[in-house]
Motif scaffolding. Structure first.
Motif, PDB file in Angstrom:
ATOM      1  N   ARG A 206       0.825  -1.216   0.000  1.00 21.85           N
ATOM      2  CA  ARG A 206       0.000   0.000   0.000  1.00 21.85           C
ATOM      3  C   ARG A 206       0.855   1.261   0.000  1.00 21.85           C
ATOM      4  O   ARG A 206       1.964   1.280   0.524  1.00 21.85           O
ATOM      5  N   ASP A 207       0.281   2.324  -0.590  1.00 22.94           N
ATOM      6  CA  ASP A 207       0.904   3.642  -0.577  1.00 22.94           C
ATOM      7  C   ASP A 207       0.181   4.539   0.419  1.00 22.94           C
ATOM      8  O   ASP A 207      -1.019   4.376   0.680  1.00 22.94           O
ATOM      9  N   HIS A 208       0.938   5.494   0.957  1.00 22.62           N
ATOM     10  CA  HIS A 208       0.382   6.504   1.844  1.00 22.62           C
ATOM     11  C   HIS A 208       0.869   7.864   1.340  1.00 22.62           C
ATOM     12  O   HIS A 208       1.869   7.950   0.630  1.00 22.62           O
ATOM     13  N   ARG A 209       0.133   8.927   1.717  1.00 20.84           N
ATOM     14  CA  ARG A 209       0.498  10.246   1.208  1.00 20.84           C
ATOM     15  C   ARG A 209       0.527  11.253   2.345  1.00 20.84           C
ATOM     16  O   ARG A 209      -0.223  11.145   3.313  1.00 20.84           O
ATOM     17  N   VAL A 210       1.418  12.245   2.188  1.00 19.07           N
ATOM     18  CA  VAL A 210       1.469  13.344   3.124  1.00 19.07           C
ATOM     19  C   VAL A 210       2.041  14.548   2.371  1.00 19.07           C
ATOM     20  O   VAL A 210       2.861  14.389   1.462  1.00 19.07           O
ATOM     21  N   GLU A 211       1.561  15.738   2.722  1.00 21.04           N
ATOM     22  CA  GLU A 211       2.049  16.956   2.076  1.00 21.04           C
ATOM     23  C   GLU A 211       3.252  17.503   2.845  1.00 21.04           C
ATOM     24  O   GLU A 211       3.252  17.549   4.085  1.00 21.04           O
ATOM     25  N   LEU A 212       4.270  17.894   2.090  1.00 23.69           N
ATOM     26  CA  LEU A 212       5.503  18.438   2.663  1.00 23.69           C
ATOM     27  C   LEU A 212       5.553  19.919   2.291  1.00 23.69           C
ATOM     28  O   LEU A 212       5.827  20.284   1.142  1.00 23.69           O
TER      29      LEU A 212
END
Length: 518
Positions: free
Chosen positions: A440-446
């Motif tokens: 699975r992939d996960h996302r977060v804004e930097l």
């Protein structure tokens, strides 16, 4: 009473016993001695063992030449016919219980390797004896025994040899546990002196100096050679003093030389480990090429080897541009700390790059999935943890981070204002377990100025504590470092880890990536 005066048969006794004024002793003239006394005395004088006859209520002592040699110099004749407490001093306190037991029970006693201190030379010596006490009965065997025949054998040499052999085994075992980073100049003296055979020990640089002189009451000064073979071990010798109550004989010299040899093995081993460590670190770093980045990102990496091993390991980092222009960063850890782990590490690191470019993949879950398939197809029989992140531009708002985790500790997200967050979700299984497992992939804004820290488990895992303790420690350290660049952050995290009271059990890899600060 004896029918005639007792006369010694010959030898040392014939020249010594007639000179004693027996009338002044509790025994009186020899022609008044009872038959059992003279019979027992003949036995005492005929044996070459250390032997004595202890007679009467005053514990008058008669003895042979071997016993006389144990007395203080010049006392061999003077002491004859005197009470045991007067002539034997400290030794009488050791012998007396066995003598009284034989007199009381009318049975012989046996005492093995009994420690007795005697002054028979220029020093008061530690000696050991095995001896028996046999009651001397009258011819009629009626009434209590009037005396005790003591037969002894000195076991000093055997006792000291056993003790020194045991001590040498202990020293060798203790020194074998030292590592390339231990200070042997401090630890060697502690280990050697623990046995009590050598005192005031110091490990000194250079060759031995045999010009040292004895000091009264402090034993004999020794300069003990330390034989060394490794070219990087340097030159050393031991400075020590002998036990002041033990004679410095050939056995003592042999023991001191053996201690020097054991220390030499430890110093050679330490030098070899240090050389191996330098080679290992050089090899490890050669396998970990400098990271490449882009998109205005700052990337810093660190590799810190374990403090208690000198071997290459399976920790790695990587940072490179993807085919679509995104930036991939990755850290991983192959189980083990040996050449096989290092080889597997290099193989997996290169495979990950290969599948990312060959498949033109941009999602980390796809890269890890294809890496798992490649490992299975190519027969890479290893398991590894890894976390991979792909960063792509998101306009003025910074970057979008996609990440996937294969059984690895969670990355730390450090916001510009000092807030921290563990990028954790239930991690997927390790690489090399099940190539068919969905990842699975996960996302977060930097945002600009935010930073993501990837690391291997050597930074937060300890055998004596739960990993959550290490993760709380890490987030606390990272939150105090907001606003500094990736390079300085990595250095300060490593410094904080090194300042802790325990040694690192594993290698540490750090990879910090920060979005452009504008």
């Amino acid at each position: 009473m004896s029918a005639r005066p007792w006369v010694p048969a010959g030898g040392w006794a014939a020249g010594t016993y007639p000179l004693v004024e027996w009338e002044r002793t509790p025994l009186g003239r020899p022609d008044t001695w009872p038959a059992e006394l003279t019979a027992a005395l003949d036995l005492v004088l005929s044996t070459r063992f250390v032997a004595a006859l202890i007679w009467g209520e005053e514990h008058t002592v008669l003895y042979n030449q071997a016993f006389a040699q144990l007395l203080e110099p010049g006392q061999g004749q003077v002491a004859l016919g005197n009470p045991g407490p007067e002539i034997l001093g400290e030794a009488w306190g050791v012998i007396r219980p066995a003598v009284e037991e034989a007199l009381t029970t009318c049975e012989g006693t046996w005492t093995e390797d009994e420690h007795i201190r005697l002054r028979r030379s220029e020093i008061i010596e530690n000696c050991w004896f095995t001896f028996s006490c046999s009651p001397v009965c009258s011819e009629s065997r009626e009434g209590a025994p009037r005396g005790v025949a003591l037969i002894a054998s000195e076991t000093t040499r055997q006792v000291l040899r056993r003790s020194r052999d045991h001590d040498l085994a202990r020293i060798s075992a203790s020194l074998s546990d030292f590592t390339a980073r231990d200070d042997l100049t401090e630890l060697v003296p502690q280990v050697v002196m623990e046995g009590g055979h050598l005192l005031k020990v110091a490990l000194a640089p250079g060759l031995t100096d045999d010009s040292r002189s004895p000091e009264a009451g402090e034993g004999v000064a020794l300069a003990i050679a330390v034989p060394l073979k490794h070219p990087e071990a340097g030159r050393w010798h031991l400075v020590a003093r002998t036990d002041p109550h033990t004679r410095l004989d050939a056995d003592y010299h042999a023991y001191a030389d053996a201690v020097g040899a054991a220390v030499g093995v430890a110093l050679d081993s330490q030098a070899a480990h240090a050389s191996e460590r330098q080679l290992s670190e050089a090899l490890q770093r050669s396998l970990l090429s400098r990271p490449a980045a882009g998109l205005g990102l700052e990337v810093a990496v660190r590799y810190h080897p374990a403090s208690n091993v000198a071997r290459v390991g399976g920790d790695w980092y990587d940072a490179y541009p993807m085919p679509d222009g995104a930036i991939a960063v990755m850290v991983g850890d192959v189980a083990g700390h040996d050449q096989d782990a290092a080889a597997a590490m290099a193989q997996l690191r290169n495979l990950a790059r290969g599948v990312a470019f060959a498949g033109r993949l941009s999602l980390p879950s796809e890269v890890l999935r294809d890496l798992d398939h490649a490992m299975d197809s190519l027969g890479v029989d290893e398991m590894a943890t890894a976390v991979m992140a792909v960063l792509e531009e998101a306009g003025p708002d910074g970057h979008l981070v996609h990440w996937a985790n294969a059984g690895h500790p969670p990355p730390v997200l450090l916001r510009r204002d000092g807030r921290t967050e563990l990028l954790e979700d239930t991690p997927d299984v390790l690489l090399g377990v099940d190539p068919a497992m969905r990842r699975r992939d996960h996302r977060v804004e930097l945002a600009p100025g935010d930073l993501v820290l990837l690391y291997t488990d050597g930074l937060v895992e300890r055998r004596d504590q739960d990993i959550d303790v290490g993760l709380r420690w890490l987030t606390g350290i990272v939150s105090s470092l907001a606003g500094i660049g990736p390079d300085e952050l990595c250095d300060r995290v490593l410094a904080a880890a090194s300042a802790q009271a325990y040694a690192h059990d594993d290698d540490i890899v750090l990879l910090a990536v920060r979005g452009s600060t504008g």
